[in-house]
Scaffold this active site. Structure first.
Site, PDB file in Angstrom:
ATOM      1  N   GLY A 168       1.010  -1.289   0.099  1.00 45.44           N
ATOM      2  CA  GLY A 168      -0.231  -0.248   0.169  1.00 45.44           C
ATOM      3  C   GLY A 168       0.829   1.072   0.166  1.00 45.44           C
ATOM      4  N   ALA A 173       2.141   5.815   3.802  1.00 44.04           N
ATOM      5  CA  ALA A 173       0.847   6.863   5.089  1.00 44.04           C
ATOM      6  C   ALA A 173       0.814   5.697   5.874  1.00 44.04           C
ATOM      7  CB  ALA A 173       0.388   7.766   4.539  1.00 44.04           C
ATOM      8  N   VAL A 174      -0.169   4.486   5.524  1.00 42.05           N
ATOM      9  CA  VAL A 174      -0.274   3.459   5.974  1.00 42.05           C
ATOM     10  C   VAL A 174       0.310   2.650   6.681  1.00 42.05           C
ATOM     11  CG1 VAL A 174      -2.255   1.878   6.183  1.00 42.05           C
ATOM     12  CG2 VAL A 174      -2.689   3.698   4.730  1.00 42.05           C
ATOM     13  N   GLY A 175       1.537   2.682   5.454  1.00 51.33           N
ATOM     14  CA  GLY A 175       2.680   1.330   5.739  1.00 51.33           C
ATOM     15  C   GLY A 175       3.587   1.714   7.073  1.00 51.33           C
ATOM     16  N   GLU A 229       5.636  -3.212   0.843  1.00 58.86           N
ATOM     17  CA  GLU A 229       5.795  -3.494   0.099  1.00 58.86           C
ATOM     18  C   GLU A 229       5.289  -1.541  -0.743  1.00 58.86           C
ATOM     19  OE1 GLU A 229       7.010  -4.201  -2.458  1.00 58.86           O
ATOM     20  OE2 GLU A 229       7.642  -6.306  -0.971  1.00 58.86           O
ATOM     21  N   CYS A 253       2.081   0.102  -9.256  1.00 57.00           N
ATOM     22  CA  CYS A 253       3.101   0.991  -7.833  1.00 57.00           C
ATOM     23  C   CYS A 253       3.992   1.165  -9.000  1.00 57.00           C
ATOM     24  CB  CYS A 253       3.469  -0.266  -7.178  1.00 57.00           C
ATOM     25  SG  CYS A 253       3.671  -1.832  -7.501  1.00 57.00           S
TER      26      CYS A 253
HETATM   27  P1  NAD Z   1      -3.631   2.023   1.449  1.00 57.42           P
HETATM   28  O1  NAD Z   1      -1.623   2.489   2.086  1.00 57.42           O
HETATM   29  O2  NAD Z   1      -4.382   3.494   1.250  1.00 57.42           O
HETATM   30  O3  NAD Z   1      -3.990   0.822   1.570  1.00 57.42           O
HETATM   31  C1  NAD Z   1      -3.931  -0.241   1.526  1.00 57.42           C
HETATM   32  C2  NAD Z   1      -4.208  -1.402   2.942  1.00 57.42           C
HETATM   33  O4  NAD Z   1      -4.347  -0.578   3.454  1.00 57.42           O
HETATM   34  C3  NAD Z   1      -5.835  -1.685   2.330  1.00 57.42           C
HETATM   35  O5  NAD Z   1      -6.481  -2.633   2.587  1.00 57.42           O
HETATM   36  C4  NAD Z   1      -6.819  -0.877   3.688  1.00 57.42           C
HETATM   37  O6  NAD Z   1      -7.406  -1.213   3.818  1.00 57.42           O
HETATM   38  C5  NAD Z   1      -5.565  -0.394   4.163  1.00 57.42           C
HETATM   39  N1  NAD Z   1      -5.335   0.901   5.355  1.00 57.42           N
HETATM   40  C6  NAD Z   1      -6.002   1.866   4.806  1.00 57.42           C
HETATM   41  N2  NAD Z   1      -6.077   3.113   5.703  1.00 57.42           N
HETATM   42  C7  NAD Z   1      -5.406   2.237   6.637  1.00 57.42           C
HETATM   43  C8  NAD Z   1      -5.070   2.962   8.122  1.00 57.42           C
HETATM   44  N3  NAD Z   1      -5.261   4.036   8.790  1.00 57.42           N
HETATM   45  N4  NAD Z   1      -4.991   1.914   9.034  1.00 57.42           N
HETATM   46  C9  NAD Z   1      -4.785   0.089   8.736  1.00 57.42           C
HETATM   47  N5  NAD Z   1      -5.262  -0.170   7.585  1.00 57.42           N
HETATM   48  C10 NAD Z   1      -5.228   0.851   6.908  1.00 57.42           C
HETATM   49  O7  NAD Z   1      -3.153   1.532  -0.563  1.00 57.42           O
HETATM   50  P2  NAD Z   1      -3.729   1.740  -1.791  1.00 57.42           P
HETATM   51  O8  NAD Z   1      -4.464   2.914  -2.045  1.00 57.42           O
HETATM   52  O9  NAD Z   1      -4.623   0.798  -1.625  1.00 57.42           O
HETATM   53  O10 NAD Z   1      -2.769   1.707  -2.948  1.00 57.42           O
HETATM   54  C11 NAD Z   1      -2.235   2.114  -3.482  1.00 57.42           C
HETATM   55  C12 NAD Z   1      -0.565   2.481  -3.047  1.00 57.42           C
HETATM   56  O11 NAD Z   1      -0.321   1.118  -3.091  1.00 57.42           O
HETATM   57  C13 NAD Z   1       0.224   2.806  -3.806  1.00 57.42           C
HETATM   58  O12 NAD Z   1       1.313   3.707  -2.984  1.00 57.42           O
HETATM   59  C14 NAD Z   1       1.306   1.612  -5.049  1.00 57.42           C
HETATM   60  O13 NAD Z   1       2.302   2.823  -4.963  1.00 57.42           O
HETATM   61  C15 NAD Z   1       1.488   1.326  -3.455  1.00 57.42           C
HETATM   62  N6  NAD Z   1       1.492  -0.282  -3.823  1.00 57.42           N
HETATM   63  C16 NAD Z   1       2.872  -0.772  -3.944  1.00 57.42           C
HETATM   64  C17 NAD Z   1       2.531  -1.977  -4.803  1.00 57.42           C
HETATM   65  C18 NAD Z   1       4.057  -3.104  -3.813  1.00 57.42           C
HETATM   66  O14 NAD Z   1       4.563  -4.478  -4.379  1.00 57.42           O
HETATM   67  N7  NAD Z   1       5.527  -2.034  -3.980  1.00 57.42           N
HETATM   68  C19 NAD Z   1       1.775  -2.850  -5.335  1.00 57.42           C
HETATM   69  C20 NAD Z   1       1.170  -1.984  -5.573  1.00 57.42           C
HETATM   70  C21 NAD Z   1       0.266  -1.154  -4.508  1.00 57.42           C
END
Ligand code: NAD
Length: 491
Positions: free
Chosen positions: A188, A191-193, A210, A244
């Site tokens: 993801g 920020a959520v990371g 990731e 991504c």
């Molecule tokens: P996101 O960080 O918004 O959400 C990812 C996950 O986190 C979801 O399952 C969501 O339910 C959960 N989540 C969201 N907010 C949360 C919180 N406050 N607390 C706990 N959990 C929470 O990311 P996204 O919008 O789903 O994906 C887009 C991002 O992911 C982009 O930055 C993209 O580059 C990245 N991405 C990376 C890879 C990789 O392999 N490196 C692959 C796909 C996407």
């Protein structure tokens, strides 16, 4: 007890029962996952179409095939990956068994993203199963159709206790994050990371993050600009830029900017026709929130190609922006949509400086015929991966570790890398109770003579790293004889 806690408890007690460990069980579950994918192709394709407007062949190409290859590789290599890995012996461990034994970590939490909802959620699951773990799977709520199909159908194929699917958004994920896991595999945004890592720290749980970021593509003026732009247009506009590892922006000299724009225009037309909105291979933005976010970034430059948008369908045309300044909004955040800014630089020196002044990207793309220039970019920058003269395809090679560095993530996966990431690599040394004489070197009294002989033997072994077994044996016997004579007989 919450639904989330219940799922984790089931997974934990399933893991404790020991049934996820035998290779036969892992193989059988991986084959069941493969069967799920092949029997539920149309459910998978239909859910991804409803979430992101993906075509059936697009889903096959970018999600299903990658998963099939990953599962088949894991089944094929499972015994090899899981076997003890002998390591080089030292003079002092010559008669011992010494190896690395991969062992399951326990219960893994997999949190998926929505852009390739099937691939990014199930690829880590393949490694988790192969490594003998239990895993709680949390697909993104944003790709809600895919999440629902996963929740309803996956349990019909996999061990329901060991691999439960938990759906939900922020609050459900936070509830999950309160539980104790043995590894958290998160895909993801950064920020959520951070939220995930903070929660993991409470239990000292290791994480794989990731993440994304802005991956640059530098086009050297001495290269085939037409081919470079074709490959960049493909990498950027597939899945509407919601990838991504999509090239986020182009860096090139002003002297080739017009050629770059022209070639991008040509490739976009070749791929998606004059009207991408009606083209089956061009999808949609995931939702209105992202549609509006991306649209707001369009003001960061002059539209050179595309620019059309239709909110009712979350449609944004493949768009190229020119005259983009390095400090405009579109250059401040990951675009994650079909906007491709072209930023002018004076040459490779400035391109390298430009990249190094920003966060470390997930990938750096460089297009050039000059091997020296490519090696320079590699040597003077840092990124999760580096790809010269193409886009995205490094993701299709399971032998290459896939992952970010710095702000683009930590830890890598794919193929054996996922297996290792989700295993504990346990160092094992199995000795016998013989050869006690040798140990006198380390037992008190710690005389200067003992220290100096220990140093000599350990250094000899570093120098003679490649010594054959027989030579080592001779050295070992001399050591034993020497030690016996010098330190034991003296009493
Ligand atoms: P996101 O960080 O918004 O959400 C990812 C996950 O986190 C979801 O399952 C969501 O339910 C959960 N989540 C969201 N907010 C949360 C919180 N406050 N607390 C706990 N959990 C929470 O990311 P996204 O919008 O789903 O994906 C887009 C991002 O992911 C982009 O930055 C993209 O580059 C990245 N991405 C990376 C890879 C990789 O392999 N490196 C692959 C796909 C996407």
């Amino acid at each position: 007890m919450s639904r989330e806690e219940h799922a984790v408890r089931r997974a934990r007690s399933g893991f404790r029962s020991g049934r996820s460990r035998p290779l036969e069980h892992r193989r059988q579950q991986l084959e069941a996952l493969l069967r799920f994918i092949s029997e539920r192709r149309s459910d998978i394709a239909d859910s991804a179409r409803r979430d992101l407007g993906k075509s059936q062949n697009g889903v096959e190409l970018f999600e299903v095939v990658v998963l099939e290859v990953e599962i088949k590789l894991a089944v094929e290599k499972l015994a090899e990956w899981a076997a003890p890995r002998p390591v080089e012996k030292t003079l002092l461990t010559l008669s011992d068994e010494i190896y690395v034994q991969p062992e399951p970590l326990g219960v893994v939490l997999i949190i998926g993203a929505w852009n390739y909802p099937w691939a990014v959620t199930l690829l880590p699951l393949v490694g988790a199963i192969a490594a003998g773990n239990a895993a709680v799977v949390k697909p993104s709520e944003v790709s809600c159709h895919s999440a629902r199909v996963m929740e309803e159908l996956l349990p019909l194929y996999l061990d329901q206790d060991l691999y439960p699917v938990v759906t939900g958004g922020m609050s459900e994920t936070q509830e999950l994050l309160k539980q104790r896991f043995d590894h958290i595999f998160f895909t993801g945004g950064s920020a959520v990371g951070r939220v995930v890592m903070e929660a993991a720290a409470r239990h000292l749980t290791p994480v794989t993050l990731e993440l994304g970021g802005k991956s640059p593509a530098y086009i050297d003026k001495n290269c085939n600009v037409a081919v470079a732009c074709r490959r960049i247009a493909w990498g950027k506009f597939v899945n509407c830029g919601q990838t991504c590892i999509a090239p986020d922006y182009i860096l090139c000299e002003a002297s080739i900017q017009d050629r770059v724009l022209e070639e991008l225009r040509r490739s976009i037309k070749d791929f998606y026709t004059d009207d991408p909105k009606t083209c089956e291979d061009y999808g949609r933005i995931i939702n209105r929130r992202h549609f509006n976010r991306i649209l707001a970034l369009m003001g960061g430059g002059t539209v050179a190609v595309g620019g059309e948008a239709d909110e009712s369908q979350c449609y944004i045309a493949p768009t190229v922006l020119k005259d983009v300044s390095g400090d405009s909004d579109v250059m401040k955040e990951e675009i994650f949509g079909p906007l491709l800014p072209v930023v002018s630089v004076a040459g490779v020196d400035e391109a390298i400086r430009f990249v190094n002044e920003r966060e470390k990207p997930l990938v750096i793309y460089v297009f050039s015929n000059d091997g020296k220039l490519i090696r320079r970019v590699k040597a003077e920058t840092s990124s999760g991966s580096l790809l010269a003269n193409d886009c995205l395809i490094h993701f299709s090679i399971p032998a290459l570790p896939f992952g970010g560095v710095g702000n683009s993530g930590m830890g890598c996966y794919r193929g054996r890398h996922t297996f290792d990431r989700l295993s504990h690599l346990r160092g094992c040394l199995i000795r016998r109770l013989q050869m006690e004489a040798v140990n006198s070197l380390r037992y008190p009294p710690h005389t200067t003579g003992k220290v100096s002989w220990t140093r000599r033997f350990l250094l000899l072994q570093v120098k003679q790293g490649g010594l054959r077994r027989a030579a080592l044996l001779v050295a070992m016997l001399s050591l034993a004889a020497f030690v016996t004579q010098r330190f034991l007989r003296r009493g």
